[in-house]
Design an enzyme around this catalytic site. Structure first.
Site, PDB file in Angstrom:
ATOM      1  CG  ASP A   1      -1.816   1.213   1.291  1.00  0.00           C
ATOM      2  OD1 ASP A   1      -1.731   2.069   0.386  1.00  0.00           O
ATOM      3  OD2 ASP A   1      -2.607   1.309   2.256  1.00  0.00           O
TER       4      ASP A   1
ATOM      5  CE1 TYR B   1      -2.794  11.375 -11.866  1.00  0.00           C
ATOM      6  CE2 TYR B   1      -2.822  12.369 -14.052  1.00  0.00           C
ATOM      7  CZ  TYR B   1      -2.623  11.273 -13.234  1.00  0.00           C
ATOM      8  OH  TYR B   1      -2.236  10.073 -13.781  1.00  0.00           O
TER       9      TYR B   1
ATOM     10  CE  LYS C   1       0.858  10.560 -13.013  1.00  0.00           C
ATOM     11  NZ  LYS C   1       1.572   9.321 -12.630  1.00  0.00           N
TER      12      LYS C   1
ATOM     13  CB  THR D   1      -7.764   1.904 -17.983  1.00  0.00           C
ATOM     14  OG1 THR D   1      -7.841   3.261 -17.512  1.00  0.00           O
ATOM     15  CG2 THR D   1      -6.391   1.654 -18.594  1.00  0.00           C
TER      16      THR D   1
END
Length: 253
Positions: free
Chosen positions: A67, A161, A165, A196
């Site tokens: 995890d 996000y 990145k 996905t």
């Protein structure tokens, strides 16, 4: 094709976040090229299923649970467990990531900020710090970080996000300079939207941009995985610190 004829025969790879989505495709692609693959994620049932698929196709794999949102000790335990499971690690693919639905900056909670940065930034930093020096000690290796086109070009609602990145892309260049002279190549792949299940949740958000892409479609997980295989193989022997976009031309629009 026998293992000795494949590009990654004799190498040992850890792919984080490889119990679903893109990570599964990367793990299977590396195994198909002869690498022993350590599959990792939180869900043992899903991890065992990926390992079974790889073995049924003639590959070699093992599962190590982790995890990566649990802090530095979890990352270091994964590094040690992967080395033990595979007899060493020559390839690290920092793929695990927590996605955050497009959200206005003011609506992102402090806990969400900590959770996303913990998995997406802290974990790859700690894993690379734990494994790249071991690669140096054993004659070399390769690290591929899974970035994102949003790390090159942010957009409204994606501040968290995109920052994650962008950090991954910056790590890539810094680590290439740090470890490259010692035989460890570090590169990144920056996917655009991928087909996905998880990214299907973002379909409405990205639809306007898809219609303008040169390819007019999302990438398949297998297309992104092929870029990873290339970057860790000897075909990319003199490629260091690059961020390879697999985005259907997103960066060009």
């Amino acid at each position: 094709m026998s293992p000795k004829d494949t590009r990654l025969a004799g190498r040992r790879a850890l792919v984080t976040g490889s119990t679903g989505g893109l990570g599964v495709a990367i793990a299977k692609a590396l195994a198909a090229e002869g690498a022993v693959v350590v599959v990792s994620g939180r869900d043992k049932t899903r991890g065992d299923a990926v390992v079974a698929d790889i073995r049924s196709a003639g590959g070699d794999a093992a599962f190590v649970a982790a995890d990566l949102g649990a802090g530095g000790d979890a990352a270091r335990r994964l590094a040690d467990g992967a080395v033990e499971a595979a007899g060493g690690i020559d390839i690290l693919v920092n793929n695990a990531a927590t996605l955050l639905m497009p959200t206005p900056t003011a609506d992102v909670s402090e806990q969400e900020l900590r959770d996303v940065f913990g998995v997406n930034v802290f974990a790859p930093f700690l894993l690379t710090g734990a494994l790249a020096p071991r690669m140096v000690d054993h004659g070399g290796g390769a690290v591929v970080n899974i970035g994102s086109i949003t790390g090159l070009r942010g957009s409204s609602g994606s501040a968290v996000y995109s920052a994650n990145k962008a950090a991954i892309h910056s790590f890539t260049q810094s680590w290439a300079d740090e470890y490259g002279p010692h035989g460890v190549r570090v590169n990144a792949v920056a996917p655009g939207p991928i087909g996905t299940e998880r990214q299907a949740e973002f379909a409405d958000h990205i639809a306007p941009t898809l219609s303008r892409l040169p390819s007019r479609r999302v990438s398949t997980p297998e297309e992104v995985a092929a870029a990873v295989v290339f970057l860790v193989s000897d075909d990319a022997a003199n490629i260091h610190g690059t961020v390879l976009s697999v985005d259907g031309g997103w960066a060009a629009t």
